[in-house]
Design a protein around this motif. Structure first.
Motif, PDB file in Angstrom:
ATOM      1  N   ASP A 101      38.499  29.913  49.779  1.00 52.38           N
ATOM      2  CA  ASP A 101      38.685  31.086  48.926  1.00 52.38           C
ATOM      3  C   ASP A 101      37.376  31.845  48.755  1.00 52.38           C
ATOM      4  N   ARG A 141      39.194  32.592  53.795  1.00 49.18           N
ATOM      5  CA  ARG A 141      40.621  32.855  53.973  1.00 49.18           C
ATOM      6  C   ARG A 141      40.907  34.350  53.846  1.00 49.18           C
ATOM      7  N   GLY A 151      39.700  36.417  50.840  1.00 44.01           N
ATOM      8  CA  GLY A 151      38.642  35.653  50.188  1.00 44.01           C
ATOM      9  C   GLY A 151      37.359  36.441  50.016  1.00 44.01           C
TER      10      GLY A 151
END
Length: 85
Positions: free
Chosen positions: A2, A21, A24
């Motif tokens: 994240d 991600r 993120g």
């Protein structure tokens, strides 16, 4: 991931951008690698990721903070402790 905290700068920012991600964040804290990073814009756009720069101050700032923290009765509150796996 994240959120990726990148302290290496030019040596590591591409790997950080690839590991975050979709949606993120990459937080660039410093350039310990000694090279100003060239951001991999394509990787960031494809991941719809964002980059945030964070400064931590200079040595004089750190010394002033250290002296302050050691002269006050501040005690951190530790809510949980997790074992590393």
């Amino acid at each position: 991931m994240d959120i990726v905290l990148d302290v290496g700068g030019g040596a590591t920012v591409t790997a950080s951008a690839r590991s975050v991600r979709h949606g993120g964040r990459v937080i660039c804290i410093g350039f310990l690698g000694g090279v100003t990073p060239k951001l991999p814009i394509g990787e960031l756009i494809l991941n719809n990721a964002s980059v945030h720069g964070v400064t931590v101050g200079n040595r004089a700032d750190f010394e002033a903070l250290y002296l302050f923290l050691n002269s006050t009765p501040l005690q951190p509150v530790i809510d949980n402790v997790f074992k590393l796996r």
